[in-house]
Write a protein that holds these residues in place. Structure first.
Motif, PDB file in Angstrom:
ATOM      1  N   TRP A  35     -23.146 -17.206 -18.180  1.00  0.00           N
ATOM      2  CA  TRP A  35     -22.990 -16.148 -18.263  1.00  0.00           C
ATOM      3  C   TRP A  35     -23.253 -15.332 -19.038  1.00  0.00           C
ATOM      4  CZ3 TRP A  35     -19.953 -12.163 -20.785  1.00  0.00           C
ATOM      5  CH2 TRP A  35     -19.718 -10.826 -19.929  1.00  0.00           C
TER       6      TRP A  35
ATOM      7  N   HIS B  81     -29.428 -23.065 -12.584  1.00  0.00           N
ATOM      8  CA  HIS B  81     -27.451 -22.631 -12.515  1.00  0.00           C
ATOM      9  C   HIS B  81     -27.988 -21.812 -11.241  1.00  0.00           C
ATOM     10  CE1 HIS B  81     -30.581 -18.758 -12.324  1.00  0.00           C
ATOM     11  NE2 HIS B  81     -28.719 -18.107 -12.251  1.00  0.00           N
TER      12      HIS B  81
ATOM     13  N   ARG C 263     -20.266 -20.104 -20.744  1.00  0.00           N
ATOM     14  CA  ARG C 263     -20.977 -18.903 -21.645  1.00  0.00           C
ATOM     15  C   ARG C 263     -22.296 -18.842 -21.876  1.00  0.00           C
ATOM     16  NH1 ARG C 263     -15.602 -19.487 -25.555  1.00  0.00           N
ATOM     17  NH2 ARG C 263     -13.558 -18.910 -24.098  1.00  0.00           N
TER      18      ARG C 263
ATOM     19  N   TYR D 192     -18.464 -23.135 -13.795  1.00  0.00           N
ATOM     20  CA  TYR D 192     -17.415 -21.946 -15.256  1.00  0.00           C
ATOM     21  C   TYR D 192     -19.066 -21.011 -15.191  1.00  0.00           C
ATOM     22  CZ  TYR D 192     -14.627 -25.117 -14.247  1.00  0.00           C
ATOM     23  OH  TYR D 192     -12.530 -26.184 -13.859  1.00  0.00           O
ATOM     24  N   GLN D 193     -20.230 -20.468 -14.444  1.00  0.00           N
ATOM     25  CA  GLN D 193     -20.877 -19.931 -15.119  1.00  0.00           C
ATOM     26  C   GLN D 193     -20.491 -18.144 -15.041  1.00  0.00           C
ATOM     27  OE1 GLN D 193     -24.372 -19.866 -13.226  1.00  0.00           O
ATOM     28  NE2 GLN D 193     -24.232 -20.811 -12.269  1.00  0.00           N
ATOM     29  N   LYS D 194     -19.132 -18.218 -13.858  1.00  0.00           N
ATOM     30  CA  LYS D 194     -19.280 -16.968 -13.328  1.00  0.00           C
ATOM     31  C   LYS D 194     -17.520 -16.799 -14.613  1.00  0.00           C
ATOM     32  CE  LYS D 194     -22.497 -15.812 -10.595  1.00  0.00           C
ATOM     33  NZ  LYS D 194     -22.399 -15.891  -9.206  1.00  0.00           N
ATOM     34  N   ASN D 195     -17.231 -17.288 -14.987  1.00  0.00           N
ATOM     35  CA  ASN D 195     -15.667 -17.336 -15.790  1.00  0.00           C
ATOM     36  C   ASN D 195     -15.944 -17.430 -17.114  1.00  0.00           C
ATOM     37  OD1 ASN D 195     -13.686 -16.955 -16.241  1.00  0.00           O
ATOM     38  ND2 ASN D 195     -12.550 -19.385 -15.521  1.00  0.00           N
ATOM     39  N   PRO D 196     -15.877 -15.834 -17.709  1.00  0.00           N
ATOM     40  CA  PRO D 196     -16.590 -15.734 -19.318  1.00  0.00           C
ATOM     41  C   PRO D 196     -14.820 -16.308 -20.203  1.00  0.00           C
ATOM     42  CG  PRO D 196     -15.703 -13.566 -17.944  1.00  0.00           C
ATOM     43  CD  PRO D 196     -15.940 -14.566 -17.344  1.00  0.00           C
TER      44      PRO D 196
ATOM     45  N   ARG E 296     -26.504 -13.770 -18.414  1.00  0.00           N
ATOM     46  CA  ARG E 296     -27.024 -13.878 -17.013  1.00  0.00           C
ATOM     47  C   ARG E 296     -26.802 -12.172 -17.433  1.00  0.00           C
ATOM     48  NH1 ARG E 296     -26.281 -14.520 -11.880  1.00  0.00           N
ATOM     49  NH2 ARG E 296     -25.849 -12.880 -10.808  1.00  0.00           N
ATOM     50  N   GLN E 297     -26.185 -11.283 -18.086  1.00  0.00           N
ATOM     51  CA  GLN E 297     -25.546 -10.248 -18.434  1.00  0.00           C
ATOM     52  C   GLN E 297     -26.460  -9.069 -18.819  1.00  0.00           C
ATOM     53  OE1 GLN E 297     -22.734  -9.859 -16.570  1.00  0.00           O
ATOM     54  NE2 GLN E 297     -22.353 -12.186 -16.519  1.00  0.00           N
TER      55      GLN E 297
ATOM     56  N   ASP F  67     -20.109  -9.662  -7.447  1.00  0.00           N
ATOM     57  CA  ASP F  67     -20.948 -10.641  -7.941  1.00  0.00           C
ATOM     58  C   ASP F  67     -20.846 -11.867  -6.803  1.00  0.00           C
ATOM     59  OD1 ASP F  67     -21.308 -12.497  -9.777  1.00  0.00           O
ATOM     60  OD2 ASP F  67     -20.200 -13.261  -8.535  1.00  0.00           O
TER      61      ASP F  67
ATOM     62  N   GLU G 161     -21.263 -22.192  -6.525  1.00  0.00           N
ATOM     63  CA  GLU G 161     -21.301 -22.692  -8.154  1.00  0.00           C
ATOM     64  C   GLU G 161     -20.519 -23.851  -7.432  1.00  0.00           C
ATOM     65  OE1 GLU G 161     -22.394 -18.633  -8.480  1.00  0.00           O
ATOM     66  OE2 GLU G 161     -20.788 -18.803  -7.764  1.00  0.00           O
TER      67      GLU G 161
END
Length: 456
Positions: free
Chosen positions: A397, A314, A394, A379-383, A400-401, A343, A357
């Motif tokens: 994402w 990632h 997702r 797209y890991q930063k775009n939920p 990470r959170q 971010d 990314e």
């Protein structure tokens, strides 16, 4: 509730005109933060609105300095001297020279956070200006709402990458991305593993042969299988033993792929202070993606191996950034340090015009990596991404959170609402419990990351 003594003293006569409020009830644009900086000339503190991006390069140019974030141990000493867990934006707490961003003076009122009490001191802006009259005023912060990051259009990434390269290196745009980036081709071991992945007749012996052909890789796989995390019965004596008895075909294939790619680029000596290193981030996200994938409903569950590999790779863009933009990678590191609430994608887009990314997804695409992995990384930063293989993105994402919420230093994070769990068919309570257990095994994760990094 009374103000801490150090804060009362720092406020002086202004203390009578302030009010205490719950920090969550204050409009974000009124909240200020103070960043502790230093260089060979000494210490300096910079004050700006809390959610703005502090542009360290601009500040250094304005002051003729080479400032960077003060080392964490020094910051701890400063806070201990004041008796506070975090310093509100009050210059007299340290007595150091201070610079204040001009946007602060445009506010009608300001709020100074008392982070340990989750409260904020509200005061009229005029009182704050009088309190900070000796501070210099400069224009060095940027409203992050004005920075538009391309989270949605994968098709435009190549154009943005070419634009960024042209802007920073003066290179002519070339037809092939690999040539433009001057990156090595896909490592031979990774090529052989990709061929195994798409070969329906591949057997365990084929994978063992690939791993054993690379002595360093073989040693790492055996060490991994021998780690306390897997608690294998008896000694692991060979790659075949590691694959057949402990790790399994799929996990070894993806570990070998992650290792091969991670060694394809030099690991930069510089990195943002306060963040866990490349391999630690890789293992945390790989484990979390695997956990989340395995907890999804059986009918729509992503392939565990591809989810794990997406987690392992990632942050590959971190290595690419260091190689593609070496002078500017340093700027990114310094900016991440002084803007921990923002971010990395926002900071990189502001400084470079492109994000890690976007770059790594383009490279993965050129290398012929599985679409599931390429799109998950992109797209890991775009939920809200709902295109092909969106579940993989997702998972990264959400993982990470959940990790940042539990204190794993991966960068800025935010709380995931119930809708994300519902969309993935996950039981939030069960997921929270699994991640508590994962973070409690921190020592094992660190040991595994150490093994991965031995050949870097």
């Amino acid at each position: 509730m009374e103000l801490p003594v150090a804060v009362q003293q720092a406020l002086g006569d202004s203390a009578a005109g302030v009010s205490l409020r719950n920090a969550n009830q204050i409009q974000p644009q009124h909240l200020l933060r103070m960043v502790l900086l230093n260089d060979s000339e000494g210490n300096l503190q910079a004050i700006c609105r809390r959610d703005d991006l502090l542009d360290l390069e601009v500040l250094n140019k304005q002051l003729g300095r080479d400032l960077r974030m003060m080392q964490r141990r020094e910051q701890v000493r400063v806070r201990q001297r004041s008796g506070l867990q975090e310093l509100p934006a009050l210059p007299s707490l340290t007595g150091w020279p201070t610079v204040i961003d001009q946007r602060v003076d445009e506010l009608e009122s300001v709020a100074l956070e008392l982070a340990d009490q989750k409260l904020a001191i509200m005061m009229p802006a005029e009182d704050f200006r009088q309190l900070t009259a000796k501070a210099e005023r400069h224009d060095f912060a940027v409203d992050t709402d004005t920075i538009s990051v391309n989270l949605d259009n994968h098709g435009a990434d190549r154009d943005q990458l070419h634009s960024a390269l042209k802007k920073f290196t003066g290179l002519r745009i070339q037809q092939r991305l690999e040539d433009t980036l001057e990156l090595p081709p896909l490592p031979e071991t990774a090529q052989r593993i990709i061929h195994l992945r798409v070969n329906p007749n591949a057997v365990m012996g084929d994978l063992v042969d690939v791993v054993e052909s690379d002595p360093s890789l073989a040693a790492q796989v055996v060490s991994w299988a021998s780690s306390s995390f897997y608690a294998a019965a008896g000694q692991v004596r060979s790659v075949h033993d590691a694959v057949s008895r402990v790790l399994g075909f799929d996990l070894v294939m993806n570990l070998a792929m992650g290792l091969a790619l991670g060694r394809a680029l030099k690991h930069p000596k510089d990195h943002p202070d306060g963040y866990v290193d490349y391999w630690q981030q890789a293992i945390w996200q790989a484990q979390s993606a695997g956990i989340l994938a395995s907890m999804m409903p059986r009918g729509r569950r992503p392939m565990f191996g591809l989810a794990y590999l997406a987690g392992l790779l990632h942050n590959f863009g971190h290595l690419v950034l260091a190689q593609v933009f070496p002078p500017h990678f340093k700027l990114v590191c310094r900016s991440l340090e002084v803007n921990p609430h923002i971010d990395s994608s926002v900071i990189e887009h502001y400084l470079l015009g492109i994000t890690r990314e976007q770059i790594s997804a383009q490279l993965m695409e050129n290398w012929g990596m599985p679409d599931e992995v390429t799109l998950a990384i992109r797209y890991q930063k775009n939920p809200t991404y709902d295109g092909p293989h969106s579940d993989y993105a997702r998972l990264l994402w959400l993982g990470r959170q959940l990790l940042t919420e539990r204190g794993v230093a991966l960068g800025a994070g935010k709380l995931a609402d119930a809708s994300v769990y519902e969309e993935l068919g996950l039981d939030r309570e069960a997921v929270e419990e699994q991640f508590d257990e994962l973070v409690n095994s921190k020592d094992s994760i660190m040991a595994m990351a150490g093994m991965m990094g031995q050949g870097s």
